[in-house]
Design a protein around this motif. Structure first.
Motif, PDB file in Angstrom:
ATOM      1  N   MET A   1       0.807  -1.131   0.050  1.00 39.39           N
ATOM      2  CA  MET A   1       0.050  -0.037  -0.019  1.00 39.39           C
ATOM      3  C   MET A   1       1.075   1.166   0.016  1.00 39.39           C
ATOM      4  O   MET A   1       1.921   1.298   0.689  1.00 39.39           O
ATOM      5  N   TYR A   2       0.594   2.143  -0.726  1.00 40.24           N
ATOM      6  CA  TYR A   2       1.286   3.618  -0.763  1.00 40.24           C
ATOM      7  C   TYR A   2       0.387   4.576  -0.544  1.00 40.24           C
ATOM      8  O   TYR A   2      -0.933   4.561  -0.638  1.00 40.24           O
ATOM      9  N   THR A   3       0.764   5.893  -0.120  1.00 41.10           N
ATOM     10  CA  THR A   3       0.287   7.095  -0.130  1.00 41.10           C
ATOM     11  C   THR A   3       0.485   7.879  -1.198  1.00 41.10           C
ATOM     12  O   THR A   3       1.630   8.044  -1.850  1.00 41.10           O
ATOM     13  N   VAL A   4      -0.645   8.732  -1.852  1.00 42.86           N
ATOM     14  CA  VAL A   4      -0.588   9.351  -2.866  1.00 42.86           C
ATOM     15  C   VAL A   4      -0.713  10.792  -2.510  1.00 42.86           C
ATOM     16  O   VAL A   4      -1.633  11.433  -1.700  1.00 42.86           O
ATOM     17  N   VAL A   5      -0.085  11.727  -3.229  1.00 42.96           N
ATOM     18  CA  VAL A   5      -0.180  13.225  -3.072  1.00 42.96           C
ATOM     19  C   VAL A   5      -0.574  13.760  -4.663  1.00 42.96           C
ATOM     20  O   VAL A   5       0.362  13.483  -5.540  1.00 42.96           O
ATOM     21  N   ASN A   6      -1.556  14.444  -4.721  1.00 45.42           N
ATOM     22  CA  ASN A   6      -1.714  14.994  -6.113  1.00 45.42           C
ATOM     23  C   ASN A   6      -1.851  16.648  -5.769  1.00 45.42           C
ATOM     24  O   ASN A   6      -2.529  17.284  -4.775  1.00 45.42           O
ATOM     25  N   LEU A   7      -1.236  17.326  -6.733  1.00 44.40           N
ATOM     26  CA  LEU A   7      -1.226  18.794  -7.010  1.00 44.40           C
ATOM     27  C   LEU A   7      -2.099  19.052  -8.175  1.00 44.40           C
ATOM     28  O   LEU A   7      -1.862  18.433  -9.023  1.00 44.40           O
ATOM     29  N   TYR A   8      -2.682  20.087  -8.037  1.00 42.13           N
ATOM     30  CA  TYR A   8      -3.689  20.620  -9.278  1.00 42.13           C
ATOM     31  C   TYR A   8      -3.429  22.107  -9.127  1.00 42.13           C
ATOM     32  O   TYR A   8      -3.540  22.540  -8.213  1.00 42.13           O
ATOM     33  N   SER A   9      -3.436  22.647 -10.517  1.00 39.09           N
ATOM     34  CA  SER A   9      -3.429  24.037 -10.473  1.00 39.09           C
ATOM     35  C   SER A   9      -4.054  24.420 -11.792  1.00 39.09           C
ATOM     36  O   SER A   9      -4.338  23.530 -12.900  1.00 39.09           O
ATOM     37  N   THR A  10      -4.748  25.633 -11.975  1.00 42.38           N
ATOM     38  CA  THR A  10      -5.400  26.154 -13.138  1.00 42.38           C
ATOM     39  C   THR A  10      -4.411  27.034 -13.732  1.00 42.38           C
ATOM     40  O   THR A  10      -4.766  27.645 -14.703  1.00 42.38           O
ATOM     41  N   LYS A  11      -3.437  27.482 -13.259  1.00 43.69           N
ATOM     42  CA  LYS A  11      -2.144  28.314 -13.669  1.00 43.69           C
ATOM     43  C   LYS A  11      -1.152  27.728 -14.055  1.00 43.69           C
ATOM     44  O   LYS A  11      -0.203  26.995 -12.992  1.00 43.69           O
ATOM     45  N   LYS A  12      -0.563  27.764 -15.041  1.00 40.41           N
ATOM     46  CA  LYS A  12       0.579  27.029 -15.888  1.00 40.41           C
ATOM     47  C   LYS A  12       1.664  27.531 -14.973  1.00 40.41           C
ATOM     48  O   LYS A  12       1.943  28.638 -14.787  1.00 40.41           O
ATOM     49  N   GLY A  13       2.738  26.497 -14.767  1.00 39.50           N
ATOM     50  CA  GLY A  13       4.045  26.790 -14.146  1.00 39.50           C
ATOM     51  C   GLY A  13       3.819  26.795 -12.400  1.00 39.50           C
ATOM     52  O   GLY A  13       5.010  26.859 -12.005  1.00 39.50           O
TER      53      GLY A  13
END
Length: 93
Positions: A1-13
């Motif tokens: 089992m592993y832990t997941v981190v997701n990052l999201y943005s609407t702004k490039k860069g």
């Protein structure tokens, strides 16, 4: 089992800038608006959660973490401290 981190943005860069500051080196992303990393050791995500919250006003980014398959939690100023405490209670070693 592993832990997941997701990052999201609407702004490039934005994600690249955050990750460059966090890791201290250039980070090249295939998708400029999303980043995902799987961690074998769940405690390791405490550092990136702390950095995210400490710099939340500098970047236009959302963070979601998954400690259990199929369930994601949005990391906010209101729950970050509790999430970090929970990590150390759930994974004490």
């Amino acid at each position: 089992m592993y832990t997941v981190v997701n990052l999201y943005s609407t702004k490039k860069g934005e994600i690249s800038k955050f990750l460059c500051d966090f890791f201290g080196e250039d980070v090249q992303l295939e998708n400029d608006l999303k980043w995902e990393k799987k961690y074998d050791n769940s405690i390791e995500i405490a550092d990136i959660i702390g950095a995210f919250i400490d710099n939340n006003e500098k970047y236009t980014i959302n963070m979601w973490i998954s400690l259990d398959e199929g369930t994601f939690i949005n990391v906010t100023n209101d729950n970050a401290d509790e999430l970090i405490k929970y990590l150390y209670e759930r994974y004490p070693y």
